[in-house]
Design an enzyme around this catalytic site. Structure first.
Site, PDB file in Angstrom:
ATOM      1  N   VAL A 243       0.825  -1.184   0.000  1.00  0.00           N
ATOM      2  CA  VAL A 243       0.000   0.000   0.000  1.00  0.00           C
ATOM      3  C   VAL A 243       0.861   1.235   0.000  1.00  0.00           C
ATOM      4  O   VAL A 243       1.835   1.319   0.725  1.00  0.00           O
ATOM      5  CB  VAL A 243      -0.908   0.004   1.241  1.00  0.00           C
ATOM      6  CG1 VAL A 243      -1.905   1.120   1.166  1.00  0.00           C
ATOM      7  CG2 VAL A 243      -1.615  -1.320   1.369  1.00  0.00           C
ATOM      8  N   HIS A 244       0.483   2.192  -0.829  1.00  0.00           N
ATOM      9  CA  HIS A 244       1.209   3.459  -0.921  1.00  0.00           C
ATOM     10  C   HIS A 244       0.757   4.367   0.213  1.00  0.00           C
ATOM     11  O   HIS A 244      -0.412   4.435   0.524  1.00  0.00           O
ATOM     12  CB  HIS A 244       0.898   4.111  -2.257  1.00  0.00           C
ATOM     13  CG  HIS A 244       1.564   5.428  -2.456  1.00  0.00           C
ATOM     14  ND1 HIS A 244       2.856   5.525  -2.907  1.00  0.00           N
ATOM     15  CD2 HIS A 244       1.119   6.686  -2.285  1.00  0.00           C
ATOM     16  CE1 HIS A 244       3.171   6.807  -3.011  1.00  0.00           C
ATOM     17  NE2 HIS A 244       2.138   7.517  -2.648  1.00  0.00           N
ATOM     18  N   ALA A 245       1.689   5.056   0.841  1.00  0.00           N
ATOM     19  CA  ALA A 245       1.305   5.939   1.927  1.00  0.00           C
ATOM     20  C   ALA A 245       2.188   7.170   1.933  1.00  0.00           C
ATOM     21  O   ALA A 245       3.354   7.119   1.604  1.00  0.00           O
ATOM     22  CB  ALA A 245       1.438   5.223   3.271  1.00  0.00           C
ATOM     23  N   GLY A 256      -3.305   3.954   1.537  1.00  0.00           N
ATOM     24  CA  GLY A 256      -3.696   3.578   0.187  1.00  0.00           C
ATOM     25  C   GLY A 256      -4.805   2.542   0.169  1.00  0.00           C
ATOM     26  O   GLY A 256      -4.825   1.615   0.970  1.00  0.00           O
TER      27      GLY A 256
END
Length: 340
Positions: A243-245, A256
């Site tokens: 997950v992008h954060a 994300g």
């Protein structure tokens, strides 16, 4: 937004943090008829995936959706988990209770075949995991394709990878299975890293979800908050599920949506810009193994002129996404779902 009859959906997942976000959305969106969930090893071992899936469905207040245990390992490769991203339990080590629900008494491939063929309307199949179960289904029961409307899979990348410089985790985990998926001869949408990493929920919204008294919304907030704390960092490990954060302020991490974006694309396809392009999976040993080779050229090149063209699957590849639209859709769905 108004919706027609609910879309019959089956999710094949390796429930870690953002597979769980996808399940919460699928259970609570009025435009989705979640008919079954099948589990495969990926983010964690397959028994952990089954446990996590049952816990999420229970927390979300889902009806009695059948859940089945699937493949323990890829077709050829050794199993490789993503505990470094999703925690040892695959769910951010949140300490969630063991589920009271139990899985179905059939295996994943049997459940997939049964539910696909029994659906009164063609099913949309949404794999958010390594594609081992789907490959086994297609090779064992190819007749299911007659009742599959579309496959929307989270995997692949037209640009950079994350498991390797060019390969996304779900495809890299079982490249042969991904290659088999592309032979399905049904419409396929690739929701890959090119859009996966873009849909990020702002920190203030994450904080608001975590403060909710409704269990499903609060779980969504806790999952979104499972992010790095250092400013400007990203959680980049696994493709179907990394997950992008980013950090909006001191101690405030945005989260994300990851896999949940693929479910948003099912109910609101206009939020995703796709291009129909030839795609193949690199299967040879070496640094490109597991790459989804997306041909974005406007004309053939010297290779085809000298060696002849190859048969490649035509795939609707997601290249742009309306981020505010999908964030709004997700939040409204997860929060409203707890009141229905």
């Amino acid at each position: 937004m108004t919706y027609g009859p609910p879309i019959p959906v089956i999710i094949d997942c390796d429930t870690g943090v953002d597979d769980a976000l996808a399940l919460l959305f699928a259970v609570r969106h009025p435009g989705i008829d979640l008919r079954a969930v099948t589990c495969v090893a990926g983010n964690t071992d397959v028994d952990g995936v089954v446990r996590n899936t049952l816990t999420v469905l229970e927390t979300a207040g889902a009806p009695a959706v059948p859940v089945a245990r699937g493949a323990e390992r890829p077709l050829i490769e050794a199993p490789r988990s993503a505990a470094h991203v999703h925690g040892h339990d695959g769910m951010g080590d949140l300490g969630l209770p063991a589920p009271r629900r139990t899985p179905a008494d059939v295996d994943a491939v049997t459940l997939l075949r049964r539910e696909i063929l029994a659906s009164p309307r063609p099913v949309t199949l949404v794999p958010t995991a390594p594609l081992t179960n789907i490959a086994l289904l297609l090779r064992t029961h190819p007749e299911v394709t007659r009742n599959i409307e579309r496959i929307v899979f989270m995997g692949g990348a037209a640009g950079a990878g994350n498991a390797t410089p060019v390969a996304e985790f779900n495809v890299w985990h079982d490249p042969e299975a991904a290659a088999i998926l592309l032979t399905a001869e049904v419409p396929i949408t690739m929701y890959g890293l090119d859009v996966f990493n873009r849909v990020v929920v702002p920190a203030a919204e994450v904080r608001r979800l975590r403060a909710s008294t409704e269990p499903g919304a609060r779980l969504a907030g806790d999952l979104l908050a499972h992010r790095p704390a250092a400013p400007g960092t990203t959680a980049g490990g696994t493709g179907g599920t990394a997950v992008h954060a980013t950090v909006d302020g001191p101690g405030e991490a945005a989260g994300g949506l990851g896999d949940a974006g693929a479910l948003c694309a099912v109910v609101d396809p206009e939020g995703l810009t796709t291009h129909r392009l030839p795609v193949e999976v690199s299967l040879a040993p070496g640094p490109a193994r597991g790459q989804t080779v997306v041909d974005r050229r406007s004309r053939i090149g010297e290779s085809e002129l000298h060696e002849g063209t190859r048969e490649q699957a035509m795939v609707d590849v997601g290249l742009k996404v309306d981020v505010p639209r999908y964030v709004k859709l997700y939040l409204e769905t997860v929060e409203a779902g707890g009141t229905r």
